[in-house]
Design a protein around this motif. Structure first.
Motif, PDB file in Angstrom:
ATOM      1  N   GLY A 144      63.744  -8.260  79.921  1.00 19.18           N
ATOM      2  CA  GLY A 144      64.598  -9.414  80.143  1.00 19.18           C
ATOM      3  C   GLY A 144      63.910 -10.748  79.960  1.00 19.18           C
ATOM      4  O   GLY A 144      64.440 -11.788  80.359  1.00 19.18           O
ATOM      5  N   VAL A 166      68.334  -6.469  71.359  1.00 16.31           N
ATOM      6  CA  VAL A 166      68.746  -7.055  72.637  1.00 16.31           C
ATOM      7  C   VAL A 166      68.456  -6.032  73.724  1.00 16.31           C
ATOM      8  O   VAL A 166      68.224  -4.850  73.448  1.00 16.31           O
ATOM      9  CB  VAL A 166      70.245  -7.425  72.650  1.00 16.31           C
ATOM     10  CG1 VAL A 166      70.549  -8.494  71.617  1.00 16.31           C
ATOM     11  CG2 VAL A 166      71.117  -6.181  72.416  1.00 16.31           C
ATOM     12  N   LYS A 167      68.493  -6.462  74.969  1.00 21.20           N
ATOM     13  CA  LYS A 167      68.304  -5.542  76.088  1.00 21.20           C
ATOM     14  C   LYS A 167      69.456  -4.547  76.119  1.00 21.20           C
ATOM     15  O   LYS A 167      70.592  -4.876  75.788  1.00 21.20           O
ATOM     16  CB  LYS A 167      68.252  -6.328  77.398  1.00 21.20           C
ATOM     17  CG  LYS A 167      67.884  -5.467  78.612  1.00 21.20           C
ATOM     18  CD  LYS A 167      67.675  -6.332  79.846  1.00 21.20           C
ATOM     19  CE  LYS A 167      67.255  -5.468  81.034  1.00 21.20           C
ATOM     20  NZ  LYS A 167      66.992  -6.281  82.243  1.00 21.20           N
ATOM     21  N   ALA A 208      73.335  -5.228  76.762  1.00 25.14           N
ATOM     22  CA  ALA A 208      73.691  -6.638  76.531  1.00 25.14           C
ATOM     23  C   ALA A 208      74.607  -6.743  75.322  1.00 25.14           C
ATOM     24  O   ALA A 208      74.567  -5.895  74.426  1.00 25.14           O
ATOM     25  CB  ALA A 208      72.432  -7.473  76.319  1.00 25.14           C
ATOM     26  N   PRO A 209      75.429  -7.793  75.274  1.00 23.48           N
ATOM     27  CA  PRO A 209      76.293  -7.979  74.094  1.00 23.48           C
ATOM     28  C   PRO A 209      75.454  -8.110  72.818  1.00 23.48           C
ATOM     29  O   PRO A 209      74.417  -8.764  72.818  1.00 23.48           O
ATOM     30  CB  PRO A 209      77.031  -9.285  74.408  1.00 23.48           C
ATOM     31  CG  PRO A 209      76.975  -9.419  75.893  1.00 23.48           C
ATOM     32  CD  PRO A 209      75.660  -8.823  76.297  1.00 23.48           C
ATOM     33  N   LYS A 210      75.923  -7.491  71.752  1.00 25.16           N
ATOM     34  CA  LYS A 210      75.222  -7.570  70.476  1.00 25.16           C
ATOM     35  C   LYS A 210      75.814  -8.705  69.645  1.00 25.16           C
ATOM     36  O   LYS A 210      77.009  -8.682  69.337  1.00 25.16           O
ATOM     37  CB  LYS A 210      75.344  -6.252  69.710  1.00 25.16           C
ATOM     38  CG  LYS A 210      74.645  -5.077  70.370  1.00 25.16           C
ATOM     39  CD  LYS A 210      74.800  -3.816  69.520  1.00 25.16           C
ATOM     40  CE  LYS A 210      74.089  -2.640  70.149  1.00 25.16           C
ATOM     41  NZ  LYS A 210      74.233  -1.403  69.335  1.00 25.16           N
ATOM     42  N   GLU A 248      66.163 -12.915  75.159  1.00 20.89           N
ATOM     43  CA  GLU A 248      67.489 -12.395  74.841  1.00 20.89           C
ATOM     44  C   GLU A 248      67.521 -11.708  73.487  1.00 20.89           C
ATOM     45  O   GLU A 248      68.207 -10.711  73.309  1.00 20.89           O
ATOM     46  CB  GLU A 248      68.508 -13.540  74.853  1.00 20.89           C
ATOM     47  CG  GLU A 248      68.825 -14.090  76.230  1.00 20.89           C
ATOM     48  CD  GLU A 248      69.884 -15.175  76.167  1.00 20.89           C
ATOM     49  OE1 GLU A 248      70.704 -15.175  75.213  1.00 20.89           O
ATOM     50  OE2 GLU A 248      69.896 -16.028  77.063  1.00 20.89           O
TER      51      GLU A 248
END
Length: 260
Positions: A187, A118-119, A122-124, A190
């Motif tokens: 980005g 993920v970026k 960002a939430p994993k 996702e």
């Protein structure tokens, strides 16, 4: 002896063996075509090989398969010179079947698992189980996968196994040539799926982890001598070094598992 000093000792012994095998007077230019999976370890190890042998390694990068300009089969088809090919094992075997790899020269080097990225920041998502991966894929708006071995598996097998192939058609896309991690970092997706060794060196992403065992697909990376090589012995020395215990720690650090 510390692990660090042991590493350097193993490296030194391996390199001394190569000097004995190749001889400083036999310095050569070794042309290599390599795909992304082994690149990080390769770039760290090649300077040591050059220093020990006096040989110069000239490298061309490209995918193991596909039709992009830089893809290794495409490079060979248009007559680019190569001594050593380092790529996905079954793709190298395909080239051997077409007479483009010297018979008996193929050596399996590493195993590489597929990871999810993920970026950065960002939430994993949870990817600890088959159902968790399925939920993460369905929740994501955009998904990227490579045009090489990992992407072929994700798009043609994994999505089908999860029963979501039709849903993925609208939001998952194949990324030709460009590392998937870069697409995620910018980005543009996702979630990104690619070998962990290809994700590790990309800035701007966080690696969530490997796919769970039930969904995992291990890719073998192999090396072989190209038919028509002008420096086959120097090429074999390079392959021998990459497959030696001296290279083991560097390969592991890159996210791959050496094959004894």
């Amino acid at each position: 002896m510390t692990s660090t000093s042991a590493t350097f000792r193993n490296l030194a012994l391996g390199l001394l063996g190569l000097v004995w095998l190749t001889g400083a007077s036999d310095a050569a230019e070794v042309r290599v075509m390599i795909s992304g999976g082994l690149t990080a370890a390769y770039q760290a190890l090649v300077p040591e090989f050059e220093k020990a042998t006096g040989n110069k390694v000239l490298t061309a990068y490209g995918p193991s398969m596909g039709t992009t300009t830089n893809a290794i089969p495409v490079r060979l088809d248009r007559g680019e010179a190569a001594d050593v090919l380092i790529m996905v094992g079954y793709a190298l075997t395909d080239l051997a079947g077409k007479g483009k790899v010297v018979a008996g020269s193929q050596v399996d080097l590493t195993k590489s698992p597929i990871g999810v990225a993920v970026k950065s920041g960002a939430p994993k998502p949870d990817i600890s189980s088959v159902e968790a991966v399925k939920r993460a894929l369905l929740a994501a708006k955009t998904i990227a996968y490579s045009d090489s071995a990992s992407g072929v598996y994700v798009s043609t097998e994994m999505f089908e196994k999860l029963g979501i192939a039709d849903v993925m058609k609208d939001k998952a896309r194949k990324i030709p040539a460009t590392p998937v991690g870069e697409i995620v970092a910018h980005g543009e997706a996702e979630l990104g799926f690619q070998q962990i060794s290809e994700l590790k060196h990309v800035k701007g992403i966080d690696i969530v982890g490997p796919l769970p065992n039930e969904l995992q697909k291990i890719t073998i990376f192999s090396a072989g001598i190209a038919t028509g090589s002008k420096e086959p012995e120097a090429g074999r020395a390079l392959i021998k070094f990459l497959a030696s215990p001296a290279a083991r720690d560097t390969i592991i650090a890159s996210g791959m598992e050496p094959i004894p």
